[in-house]
Enzyme design. Structure first.
Site, PDB file in Angstrom:
ATOM      1  N   SER A 199      28.579  38.808 -14.790  1.00 44.13           N
ATOM      2  CA  SER A 199      29.027  38.127 -16.020  1.00 44.13           C
ATOM      3  C   SER A 199      28.993  36.606 -15.908  1.00 44.13           C
ATOM      4  O   SER A 199      29.923  35.919 -16.314  1.00 44.13           O
ATOM      5  CB  SER A 199      30.461  38.564 -16.395  1.00 44.13           C
ATOM      6  OG  SER A 199      30.638  39.937 -16.284  1.00 44.13           O
ATOM      7  N   ASP A 315      30.432  43.320 -22.055  1.00 46.99           N
ATOM      8  CA  ASP A 315      31.236  43.726 -23.215  1.00 46.99           C
ATOM      9  C   ASP A 315      30.359  44.044 -24.420  1.00 46.99           C
ATOM     10  O   ASP A 315      30.501  45.085 -25.061  1.00 46.99           O
ATOM     11  CB  ASP A 315      32.249  42.633 -23.584  1.00 46.99           C
ATOM     12  CG  ASP A 315      33.412  42.569 -22.599  1.00 46.99           C
ATOM     13  OD1 ASP A 315      33.470  43.428 -21.703  1.00 46.99           O
ATOM     14  OD2 ASP A 315      34.246  41.664 -22.721  1.00 46.99           O
TER      15      ASP A 315
END
EC number: 2.5.1.19
Length: 427
Positions: A199, A315
């Site tokens: 991420s 996400d």
């Protein structure tokens, strides 16, 4: 348990002004609290995770004023680390990782004793990599229940900096938390990343906001970060919270599946959030995407399956999993091991619920493949107290089949009025 049945939606069209980003809101609130001077945050997200951060800051003596609609917050910064005169001040942080991890690091800087706890799921979400790094920098942190998991007891002793290793393979939030505390250390800190950093775009958000609050960090290709000591956060005055790019994904996907077109405002070409790259993934599937500086427009497209590494935007990648139900072929979402340590084990949950609507699914340790059925089945979707599960599966209603969502209120974690907004765009 409350449930919500969405009837088939024939067309999606319109404009949505995005609520503020969760990631940006909680980072900016924490830095505004530590900064000297007053910061006015606008477009702050009003949701459970932000409320947990605000409640914690209030308990820590931070003075702030929140507007009636809770989207504008004036924070009078402390200009120093947090102090507590209460014996073992307990802070309850729900299931908010963006509050638990950064506060765990920030409280090490101050004076006093603090206990950080949360909901049962929070006690299953790892924090060991962060605690190990904090201890290496001189922090006094102990586990109150299970090793490597909250709740934590922290004694504020300051951080002494030095050479610190952080494992980057599970969550970028550990690095984010350490980075935000490190400038207030007594000596220069060199942070070495062990393993592959997941991420990365979320680290960019952190560094961008820290720079806005006047702090200097040297980033050496995301492998090493050098943080000079004894810095201070300075209030920037006004701070506009970008729209939440993860929340945009549902509306952009809906337009790609059943547009019309949808324009989302509050993110765009100039966004600091990596999740805007979700629009590129949609384009790769066949959606038509238009970009502005602070908006993105998605139009309907003939959607085809993709095979893609989503480590950079885990996400938003969840939204691809349900968009895949409307794409021709088998979609593969790869390198998303950290789905397993989010609000729920998202790989297991996603596989289970996709099968309910008729998809053929293969769940690997760090990947999932989805082959849509000829026709989706009406199913009751369990949401696992995970806001993204509820929002992702709302897209099933873009077929000829209704979908029932259990516990739709779980979207309050990041997007309390999500289903109202979806209804407004449904033609």
């Amino acid at each position: 348990m409350e449930s919500l049945t969405l009837q088939p939606i024939s067309k999606i069209d319109g404009q949505i002004n995005l609520p503020g980003s969760k990631s940006v809101s909680n980072r900016a609130l924490l830095l505004a609290a530590l900064a000297s001077g007053k910061t006015t945050l606008t477009n702050l997200l009003d949701s459970d995770d932000i409320r947990h951060m605000l409640n914690a800051l209030k308990a820590l003596g931070v003075d702030y004023k929140l507007s009636e609609d809770k989207t504008v917050c004036e924070v009078n910064g402390l200009g120093q680390a947090f102090k507590s005169t209460t014996e073992a001040l307990e802070l309850f942080l729900g299931n908010a990782g963006t509050a638990m991890r950064p506060l765990a690091a920030a409280l090490c800087l101050g004076e006093g004793e603090f206990i950080l706890t949360g909901e049962p799921r929070m006690k299953e979400r790892p924090i060991g990599h962060l605690v190990t790094a904090l201890k290496a920098a001189g922090a006094d942190v102990e586990y109150l229940e299970n090793e490597n998991y909250p709740p934590l007891k922290i004694k504020g002793t300051g951080l002494k900096g030095g050479n610190v290793d952080i494992d980057g393979s599970i969550s970028s939030q550990f690095l984010t938390a350490f980075l935000m505390a490190a400038p207030l250390s007594s000596q220069e800190t060199t942070i070495n990343i062990v393993g592959d950093l997941v991420s990365k775009p979320y680290i960019d958000i952190t560094l961008d906001i820290m720079a806005t609050f006047g702090v200097v960090i040297e980033n050496k290709e995301y492998k090493t970060f050098v943080v000079p000591a004894n810095q201070s956060y300075i209030a920037p005055g006004e701070f506009l919270v970008e729209g939440d790019a993860s929340s945009a994904s549902y509306f952009l996907a809906a337009a790609a599946i059943k547009g019309g077109s949808v324009k989302v405002t509050g993110i765009g070409k100039k966004s600091i959030q990596g999740d805007v790259q979700f629009a590129d993934a949609l384009a790769a599937m066949g959606a038509e995407i238009e970009w502005g500086d602070d908006y993105v427009i998605a139009h309907k497209g003939e959607l085809n399956a993709i095979d893609m590494d989503f480590n950079h935007i885990p996400d938003a990648a969840m939204t691809i999993a349900t968009t895949a139900l409307f794409a021709k072929g088998t979609t593969s979402i790869r390198n998303v091991y950290n789905w397993r340590v989010k609000e729920t084990d998202r790989l297991a949950a996603m596989a289970t619920e996709l099968r309910k609507v008729g998809a053929e699914v293969e769940e690997g340790e760090d990947y999932i493949t989805i082959t849509p059925p000829a026709m989706l089945r009406h199913a009751t979707i369990d949401t696992y107290d995970d806001h993204r599960m509820a929002m992702c599966f709302s897209l099933v209603a873009l077929s000829d089949t209704p979908v029932t969502i259990n516990d739709p209120g779980c979207t309050s974690k990041t997007f309390p009025d999500y289903f109202d907004k979806l209804k407004e765009l449904s033609v």
